[in-house]
Design a protein around this motif. Structure first.
Motif, PDB file in Angstrom:
ATOM      1  N   GLY A 395       0.819  -1.207   0.000  1.00  0.00           N
ATOM      2  CA  GLY A 395       0.000   0.000   0.000  1.00  0.00           C
ATOM      3  C   GLY A 395       0.851   1.254   0.000  1.00  0.00           C
ATOM      4  N   SER A 396       1.954   1.220   0.732  1.00  0.00           N
ATOM      5  CA  SER A 396       2.867   2.363   0.781  1.00  0.00           C
ATOM      6  C   SER A 396       4.255   1.873   1.165  1.00  0.00           C
ATOM      7  CB  SER A 396       2.380   3.416   1.792  1.00  0.00           C
ATOM      8  OG  SER A 396       2.255   2.833   3.080  1.00  0.00           O
ATOM      9  N   VAL A 397       5.251   2.688   0.891  1.00  0.00           N
ATOM     10  CA  VAL A 397       6.624   2.440   1.320  1.00  0.00           C
ATOM     11  C   VAL A 397       7.098   3.684   2.058  1.00  0.00           C
ATOM     12  CG1 VAL A 397       8.991   1.948   0.630  1.00  0.00           C
ATOM     13  CG2 VAL A 397       7.106   0.933  -0.645  1.00  0.00           C
ATOM     14  N   ILE A 398       7.633   3.487   3.249  1.00  0.00           N
ATOM     15  CA  ILE A 398       8.119   4.601   4.050  1.00  0.00           C
ATOM     16  C   ILE A 398       9.582   4.339   4.367  1.00  0.00           C
ATOM     17  CG2 ILE A 398       7.859   5.892   6.213  1.00  0.00           C
ATOM     18  CD1 ILE A 398       5.009   3.789   4.818  1.00  0.00           C
ATOM     19  N   PHE A 399      10.433   5.269   3.996  1.00  0.00           N
ATOM     20  CA  PHE A 399      11.856   5.127   4.256  1.00  0.00           C
ATOM     21  C   PHE A 399      12.241   5.894   5.524  1.00  0.00           C
ATOM     22  CE2 PHE A 399      11.727   4.363  -0.386  1.00  0.00           C
ATOM     23  CZ  PHE A 399      12.304   3.097  -0.398  1.00  0.00           C
ATOM     24  N   ASN A 400      12.895   5.185   6.424  1.00  0.00           N
ATOM     25  CA  ASN A 400      13.520   5.774   7.609  1.00  0.00           C
ATOM     26  C   ASN A 400      12.539   6.378   8.614  1.00  0.00           C
ATOM     27  OD1 ASN A 400      16.123   5.074   6.661  1.00  0.00           O
ATOM     28  ND2 ASN A 400      16.093   6.865   5.317  1.00  0.00           N
ATOM     29  N   ASP A 401      11.328   5.849   8.630  1.00  0.00           N
ATOM     30  CA  ASP A 401      10.372   6.220   9.675  1.00  0.00           C
ATOM     31  C   ASP A 401       9.228   5.215   9.660  1.00  0.00           C
ATOM     32  OD1 ASP A 401       9.241   7.564  11.799  1.00  0.00           O
ATOM     33  OD2 ASP A 401       9.359   9.535  10.856  1.00  0.00           O
TER      34      ASP A 401
END
Length: 485
Positions: A395-401
């Motif tokens: 659904g989503s990709v979150i980098f570094n959080d």
């Protein structure tokens, strides 16, 4: 039988009210959004109390994850709804000259919102904000597993919002079944994939569009971070993303961590230290971590740990308090991949740490399982970032959080595959509860005769060129409109 009759009456009244056109007015929409803000401001302490009674949420957590999010969402929609309502101009190809086009967002009609128990205020009012912004009438069905919040919504919403347009219907499974027998113009469901399949089956009978906000096993990928402060911050955010939202009972919460084997011991020691810093040496006494919602879910989580092969993997925590339905933040190192804890969404305070030889193997690991709602990846390697983006589906990709994507109104929130479909938040909520109606304006001053019979080779050639090349200039030139050539 009586429940069904009452529902039919309620929905019939809502539909009649929708037909008056009152909800289409920008004034009505803004008034309802202001009313939601008033509701939140006037009843903050009552919501704190209801959330504590249902889930043991601390007021800070309750405001961060629910009340503040509703306020932010309502303010954003209030400032933008008039702009969202303006028809969007559409470029019409020269083939259709003279003409102009636009896209008009119109409300769908009578909307049903099923909210979930883990964020019972946010997941009821945030979709409502989108439905109202789009000009719909709404029925909210709060979760009966959060009874205090359900009762609060049922009592307070009629005091603030237009009771002809927004209804709250409480109840258990029998009420849900009766609601699904009715005809809706849209169903918005937040919950489990198992129940979602029931919702979709019922919606299909009336060809009702649905948005499904589900869950999935959201992984966190922890790449090598050479700077100790970066590594510590990454682990701190992992702890927040696992145990911070409702003691792990969140669809966007971290389900497991993927890390290279050589860094696993460092990770686990740091996880322990941060857990202790956040929740103390005895987390149940800290009063800053939510409890398990009910006995059924408490027993489900306990059963995950009763598997001897899983229990042997516990490296931190594992204690439970049945009386208070509390489970200590628990870390497991490399539980069997075919164990239930690695096959089903955990939805609780248990965190498996899975070790790999190389962190790049995480992509194959994730792809071997159903598509998650979110992937959290801690890395500074830009090449690895691009591989995660292009070679995984989520659904989503979150980098570094972690978790922050849920609060960002300018990004769509939703799943893919088993984690759901459809999207909302901000303008995406408005779109979810709207139909984009295409409108074309033409006039009677010019006609394209090759569109009509009798047919001949010239007309065939003209239509062929028009379709292939939008070659309308040829026809206009023939008519003396040389400036269009």
């Amino acid at each position: 039988m009586e429940i069904g009759w009452e529902m039919e009456k309620t929905i019939r009244e809502l539909r009649e009210y929708f037909k008056t056109g009152k909800t289409r007015s920008v004034i009505w929409r803004k008034n309802q959004l202001r009313a939601i803000l008033d509701l939140v401001h006037d009843n903050e302490n009552a919501m704190f109390d209801a959330l504590y009674q249902d889930l043991g949420k601390h007021p800070v957590e309750a405001y961060r994850d629910e009340i503040g999010g509703v306020e932010k969402s309502a303010n954003n929609s209030l400032s933008c709804v008039e702009k969202w309502m303006v028809p969007k101009k559409s470029n019409i190809p020269l083939l259709f000259f003279p003409a102009k086009g636009e896209v008009l967002s119109e409300p769908l009609g009578v909307v049903l919102i099923f909210s979930s128990w883990n964020f019972p205020i946010m997941l009821a009012l945030d979709p409502l904000i989108g439905a109202i912004s789009a000009g719909n009438v709404v029925v909210i069905k709060p979760s009966d597993q959060a009874p205090k919040c359900s009762n609060f919504l049922a009592n307070i919403i009629p005091q603030y919002l237009d009771s002809n347009a927004v209804k709250v219907i409480e109840g258990g499974t029998n009420v849900c079944e009766q609601l699904l027998l009715q005809k809706w113009d849209k169903i918005f469901f937040t919950g489990s994939p198992r129940v979602a399949s029931i919702v979709m089956t019922a919606a299909a009978k009336n060809l009702t569009p649905v948005t499904l906000e589900l869950g999935g096993k959201c992984p966190a990928i922890l790449d090598h971070l050479s700077n100790p402060s970066d590594f510590k911050l990454a682990v701190k955010r992992i702890v927040g993303g696992k145990w911070g939202p409702c003691s792990g009972q969140a669809c966007i919460g971290i389900d497991y961590v993927l890390v290279e084997e050589k860094f696993s011991s460092t990770l686990i020691e740091l996880l322990k230290k941060i857990i202790s810093k956040f929740y103390g040496d005895n987390p149940i006494e800290s009063k800053v971590i939510s409890r398990i919602v009910n006995k059924q879910n408490f027993e489900r989580l306990c059963n995950l740990l009763k598997d001897p092969l899983v229990a042997a993997c516990i490296v931190h925590g594992g204690s439970v308090d049945e009386e208070n339905m509390f489970i200590e933040p628990t870390i497991l190192l490399d539980p069997p991949l075919d164990a239930e804890i690695m096959m089903e969404e955990i939805f609780g305070p248990l965190l498996p740490v899975i070790t790999l030889n190389k962190i790049q193997e995480s992509i194959e690991f994730i792809n071997s399982r159903p598509k998650p709602l979110a992937i959290y990846a801690f890395t500074k390697d830009e090449t690895f970032k691009r591989k995660i983006q292009s070679e995984t589906s989520s659904g989503s990709v979150i980098f570094n959080d972690t978790l922050v994507q849920f609060l960002c109104d300018t990004l769509p929130f939703g799943g893919v595959g088993q984690s759901g479909f459809g999207r909302y938040h901000g303008k995406y909520s408005f779109d979810t509860f709207s139909h984009e109606k295409a409108i074309m304006h033409r006039n009677l001053c010019l006609e394209i005769e090759p569109r009509y019979p009798p047919w001949n080779n010239f007309k065939l050639e003209f239509i062929r060129k028009a379709y292939r090349f939008n070659y309308f200039g040829l026809f206009l030139q023939m008519l003396g409109f040389n400036k269009y050539n």
